[in-house]
Write an enzyme that holds these catalytic residues in place. Structure first.
Site: not given
Length: 613
Positions: A339, A286
């Site tokens: 991401e 993330d």
């Protein structure tokens, strides 16, 4: 500290007669262990011994055992006592309580065949099908445990034909509204749904059903809670001491000190732990952009340049390269996904070639461009046709996964169905078309839970999913469309074999005035197969529109998002179209066919090459 199974040295480990403990606190003056085994009495807390060479503290506590709660009492460098949860706890109390628990797994895995097949497929991630169901476990069905999900969720994912699930962070976190993205338990799954072996059981059941498991993992930052990592030994230990690097302006959290080797080892070990101890098939890392850029969300004077005067976070870049290299070396077949939204070059390029070494990257550009297009009324879309066509210009710059993720259906953004213009029936038809288009576009696929049934309300972790009832046929039709799309997707290698190959996709038509486009996807040359996707994003049906085709012959309609069985109008091509030789078409191809597409619909036409038209 060492990155290789350092969780065997740190944390709490029950043994005969008690439990041994290990914790890193180099600047602490004293470290003790208190817990259920001593009645939480500071006067009875067990003193740990310091290893001066490493700054780690170790000791054995008689009478401590499985399930006992505990914390470290740390006398910091500043002379203050702090009661701290274990950074390497394997189990925790259920929030809002925050003590660590002693836990040793007794789980016996049954997924040997799955792991063997995963190893054998190492390096083939771009050439295999991947359709991912993204899940926030606590709100998929409110009140379900890991054990419940091992039957209910597994059956749901299997029935809909997804190849993988991706869990929003399962790591323990104090605030449920963070969905796990503000992690405190880097080695502990959230106890909201059960104990760690219950999560192992869920992963095992998914594997035995032929479904891969991806975990979201958050190495970028951590919350400020006083009982967790923040100022663990009275100093900025895990966090960077300079606020320009150590505090995140968007999330109010603390940023890891990526330049400190002990912190890097802690994070690498955390990643490996979820792969080795919970058999994760991949990690989606993330907020990579926030790690790579020193000036991320920071204005002038709020960030510190690197040693070369630039904005790149050299220490974080080195960490990510080491992470992907170690995972690939130790666990062939495990997929690393980034991401990353700031167009950092070479995210999926091998580290030996100067890249970050990830296998896949979320294609945030495709998501933003496509959603910006489909939210418009059909009458206005023709003026924004470039939003639809532009993603193909960068579709092969990285190895991509196409996300329609949780971030797009929360906090006032509306559900995927609710983003579509028109009445409810038109919204559902638009969503069927969008998902059929996504499943045909080059790149792996990801859909957040609720999208499979066209949930009308946006997602809330407090409410959970709004499950369709028997009197909602349009939502059942939506679910059937996605189930069939996943089945056809797996059946046709043209849709995934050459995802990362720009020669594996070709434009066939792009008509802004009609809100129509078409492209062909090709399997390997020796397979002689292709699939043509024709998308009609207008509000009216298009009949007998001439589309260039890869070659002459019969092309079978294998998916039509407007089919009556999905709740559509039933407009289609009666099962097939015939492409005829027609030299000199605008696309440079030598065949074309007349194709009919319903309003807001997408059709897939499959064909095999034959030397005879």
């Amino acid at each position: 500290m060492t990155g290789e199974r350092f969780w065997d040295r740190f944390g709490a480990h029950p043994e005969a007669g008690g439990a041994r403990f290990g914790v890193w606190a180099p600047n602490a003056r004293r470290v003790q262990v208190a817990g259920d085994f001593d009645g939480w009495d500071p006067n009875r807390a067990t003193e740990l011994s310091r290893d001066d060479a490493t700054g780690c503290w170790y000791g054995f506590v008689e009478g401590a055992g499985q399930w006992d709660r505990y914390k470290y009492r740390v006398l910091g460098a500043d002379g203050m006592w702090r009661l701290k949860a274990d950074p390497v706890a394997f189990h925790t109390e259920t929030p809002p309580e925050n003590a660590s628990r002693i836990f040793a797994s007794s789980y016996r895995w049954q997924d040997t065949d799955w792991l063997k097949a995963r190893r054998e497929a190492a390096g083939e991630h771009t050439r295999l099908p991947m359709s991912v169901y993204e899940v926030h476990l606590p709100s998929w069905r409110r009140g379900r445990s890991y054990w419940d999900l091992a039957s209910e969720l597994v059956e749901h994912v299997r029935r809909h034909g997804f190849t993988h699930v991706e869990f929003l962070p399962v790591m323990e976190h104090p605030y449920g509204g963070s969905w796990g993205y503000q992690t405190t338990g880097f080695f502990a799954p959230t106890s909201r749904l059960g104990h760690p072996d219950d999560l192992r059981h869920l992963v095992d059941e998914l594997h035995q059903a032929g479904i891969g498991v991806l975990f979201d993992w958050v190495p970028a930052h951590f919350p400020r809670d006083a009982w967790a990592l923040a100022r663990f030994d009275g100093t900025a230990l895990y966090e960077h001491p300079d606020s320009r690097r150590g505090e995140h302006p968007d999330w109010g959290s603390l940023v890891f000190d990526f330049g400190r080797w002990e912190v890097r080892d802690f994070l690498i070990a955390s990643a490996l732990y979820w792969i080795e101890e919970f058999h994760a098939d991949g990690l989606r890392v993330d907020a990579v952009s926030s790690m790579l850029h020193l000036d991320y969300s920071r204005g002038p004077g709020q960030w510190e340049p690197n040693v070369h005067g630039g904005t790149e976070n050299l220490e974080a870049t080195a960490l990510l390269r080491r992470l992907t290299d170690e995972v690939h070396a130790r666990h062939p077949g495990v997929v690393m996904i980034a991401e990353e939204s700031a167009a950092w070059p070479g995210v999926t390029r091998p580290t030996a070639e100067g890249g970050l070494g990830f296998d896949l990257k979320w294609n945030m550009g495709w998501m933003n461009d496509t959603l910006r297009y489909v939210v418009r009324e059909p009458v206005h879309r023709s003026h924004h046709h470039h939003d639809l066509t532009q993603p193909l210009s960068y579709a092969f710059s990285e190895n991509y996964l196409l996300p329609l993720s949780h971030d797009e259906v929360v906090h006032g953004k509306g559900s995927l169905a609710g983003k579509q213009p028109g009445r409810r029936q038109e919204q559902i038809a638009g969503l069927r078309g969008l998902l059929a288009y996504q499943w045909a576009f080059p790149g792996k696929k990801l859909l957040f839970m609720g999208g499979e049934s066209g949930q009308p309300a946006e997602w809330s972790e407090a409410h959970g999913l709004d499950w369709p009832t028997a009197n909602e046929p349009e939502r059942h039709g939506m679910a059937r469309l996605l189930t069939d799309a996943n089945a056809r997707y797996r059946e046709h290698p043209a849709l995934w074999r050459r995802d990362a190959d720009p020669t594996g996709t070709r434009w066939l038509a792009s008509d802004a005035g009609a809100n129509l486009l078409a492209f062909a996807r090709f399997a390997d040359f020796d397979e002689g197969a292709a699939l043509v996707c024709v998308a009609n994003f207008s509000g009216v049906q298009i009949r007998d529109h001439r589309i260039a085709m890869p070659w002459p012959g019969t092309w079978h309609e294998v998916l039509n998002s407007d089919a009556a069985v999905y709740g559509g109008s039933g407009v289609g091509n009666l099962g097939a179209v015939v492409a005829t030789a027609e030299p000199g078409t605008a696309s440079g191809l030598e065949a074309s066919a007349l194709v009919t597409v319903g309003p807001g619909a997408v059709v897939w036409l499959a064909g095999r090459f034959s030397p005879v038209a």
